[in-house]
Write a protein that holds these residues in place. Structure first.
Motif, PDB file in Angstrom:
ATOM      1  N   CYS A 266       0.846  -1.191   0.000  1.00 52.34           N
ATOM      2  CA  CYS A 266       0.000   0.000   0.000  1.00 52.34           C
ATOM      3  C   CYS A 266       0.884   1.246   0.000  1.00 52.34           C
ATOM      4  O   CYS A 266       1.854   1.328   0.741  1.00 52.34           O
ATOM      5  CB  CYS A 266      -0.898  -0.004   1.237  1.00 52.34           C
ATOM      6  N   GLU A 268      -0.110   4.401   0.665  1.00 50.25           N
ATOM      7  CA  GLU A 268      -0.674   5.493   1.458  1.00 50.25           C
ATOM      8  C   GLU A 268       0.475   6.397   1.946  1.00 50.25           C
ATOM      9  O   GLU A 268       1.409   5.913   2.604  1.00 50.25           O
ATOM     10  CB  GLU A 268      -1.450   4.896   2.641  1.00 50.25           C
ATOM     11  N   CYS A 272       1.683   2.728   5.711  1.00 52.05           N
ATOM     12  CA  CYS A 272       0.759   1.608   5.887  1.00 52.05           C
ATOM     13  C   CYS A 272       1.574   0.340   5.729  1.00 52.05           C
ATOM     14  O   CYS A 272       2.503   0.285   4.929  1.00 52.05           O
ATOM     15  CB  CYS A 272      -0.356   1.672   4.838  1.00 52.05           C
ATOM     16  N   ALA A 274       0.384  -2.667   4.895  1.00 49.90           N
ATOM     17  CA  ALA A 274      -0.253  -3.711   4.081  1.00 49.90           C
ATOM     18  C   ALA A 274       0.605  -4.103   2.882  1.00 49.90           C
ATOM     19  O   ALA A 274       1.035  -3.249   2.107  1.00 49.90           O
ATOM     20  CB  ALA A 274      -1.625  -3.227   3.612  1.00 49.90           C
ATOM     21  N   CYS A 301      -4.393  -0.399  -0.101  1.00 49.03           N
ATOM     22  CA  CYS A 301      -5.143  -1.452   0.575  1.00 49.03           C
ATOM     23  C   CYS A 301      -6.598  -0.994   0.693  1.00 49.03           C
ATOM     24  O   CYS A 301      -6.906   0.162   0.404  1.00 49.03           O
ATOM     25  CB  CYS A 301      -4.551  -1.729   1.957  1.00 49.03           C
ATOM     26  N   HIS A 304      -7.265   2.276   2.800  1.00 48.44           N
ATOM     27  CA  HIS A 304      -6.859   3.590   2.291  1.00 48.44           C
ATOM     28  C   HIS A 304      -7.364   3.859   0.884  1.00 48.44           C
ATOM     29  O   HIS A 304      -6.993   4.860   0.269  1.00 48.44           O
ATOM     30  CB  HIS A 304      -5.331   3.691   2.344  1.00 48.44           C
TER      31      HIS A 304
HETATM   32 ZN   LIG Z   1      -3.025   0.976   3.403  1.00 49.41          ZN
END
Ligand SMILES: [Zn+2]
Ligand SMILES: [Zn+2]
Length: 321
Positions: A266, A268, A272, A274, A301, A304
């Motif tokens: 991810c 973001e 993050c 993920a 993800c 987000h």
């Molecule tokens: Zn994320």
């Protein structure tokens, strides 16, 4: 992002002229000498730039020597290839000192030989039930598609492992809503577990555990033998009308897959954790006013995802397309 206006003005004026006259040699030559501003390449410049270089390398090698006779004949070895490459390069550069010519020929031959050597073993060996089981158990407790992070259903697991699927929902129970950027669920195959060759069989990938991963049917189908953003058959794959987004462009599936699978986490901006091994990941536009392109894309993800609800549209809407 710190825009460099002068670089963008120069680049866009050259592309405007070349786009209007894309069969005109002068406009194309003028564009070919332009530097591509970093702003234009976007956050995934490492992918768009690397993929175009792979394409060029392959064209160059193919232009020097046809790899096919070598793939078909085990009697043609590295030395044959090397001598053929060297003599072709000698014609291109008759005055090149012999030691430089040899080094250049070896560099080209190494690239081509790896590919030839791999392709000679093509099609050898099927994926065995033991391999399926090994891949599944190595990925437990939560096996996911290694390309998109989709968590497989129990039904898909039992099909993979050859267990009874009696009493479980049929794969024909397709979801009502599908993600229009990755329309997994239009056909039962999309939701099944398939064994993907990381290096495609067509490119010489072998059927050995090291080269095999669990993937969802959708990803496996889109990936096929494609290895580059630029092998996508065309740009966009149409448009869709969504309740939240209105009329919106559907991105090319291979772009979506390649960006998600290579980035694998991810993006973001505030951070993050993920990654594909723990979460399903999606592709969203970095600038929400723009459409998803390889230069305006963000791997995200579900937490987000700016399109967390907007990306899901009725399957019926997509299957009619
Ligand atoms: Zn994320
Ligand atoms: Zn997948």
């Amino acid at each position: 992002m710190a825009l460099e206006p002068e670089a963008i003005i120069d680049f866009m004026s050259r592309t405007t002229s070349a786009a209007a006259r894309s069969w005109d040699v002068a406009a194309l030559q003028h564009l070919a000498t332009a530097q591509v501003p970093r702003d234009i390449l976007g956050a995934h410049a490492w992918l768009t730039e690397a993929d175009i270089r792979l394409t060029w390398a392959s064209w160059f090698v193919d232009g020097l020597v046809d790899r096919r006779p070598f793939i078909h004949s085990n009697r043609l070895g590295y030395a044959h290839l090397y001598s053929e490459v060297q003599s072709r390069m000698r014609l291109l550069a008759p005055t090149l000192p012999i030691d430089e010519l040899r080094r250049a020929a070896a560099a080209v031959t190494d690239f081509a030989w790896d590919d030839i050597d791999a392709r000679r073993g093509r099609g050898r060996g099927a994926v065995t039930p033991q391999m399926r089981a090994d891949l599944w158990f190595a990925a437990e407790p939560t096996p996911r598609c290694y390309l998109c992070g989709y968590e497989f259903s129990d039904h898909a697991r039992d099909r993979l492992l050859g267990r009874s699927t009696a009493g479980q929902p049929e794969p024909s129970n397709l979801p009502l809503l599908v993600d229009f950027t990755r329309p997994r669920g239009l056909v039962p195959r999309d939701l099944m577990i398939e064994i993907d060759h990381v290096a495609p069989v067509a490119n010489g990938g072998k059927t050995i555990l090291d080269n095999l991963r669990l993937s969802c049917g959708w990803c496996n189908r889109v990936k096929a033998a494609n290895t580059s953003l630029y092998t996508a058959p065309s740009g966009y794959s149409g448009e869709i009308t969504s309740r939240e987004l209105g009329i919106v462009t559907v991105p090319q599936p291979l772009w979506v897959l390649r960006l998600v699978a290579t980035r694998g986490r991810c993006e973001e901006p505030s951070g993050c954790s993920a990654v594909l091994a723990t979460s399903e990941l999606f592709l969203a536009p970095r600038n929400p006013q723009g459409t998803i392109t390889p230069t305006n894309a963000m791997v995200t993800c579900s937490n987000h995802d700016p399109w967390a609800t907007a990306r899901f549209v009725s399957r019926a809407k997509l299957s009619r397309r």
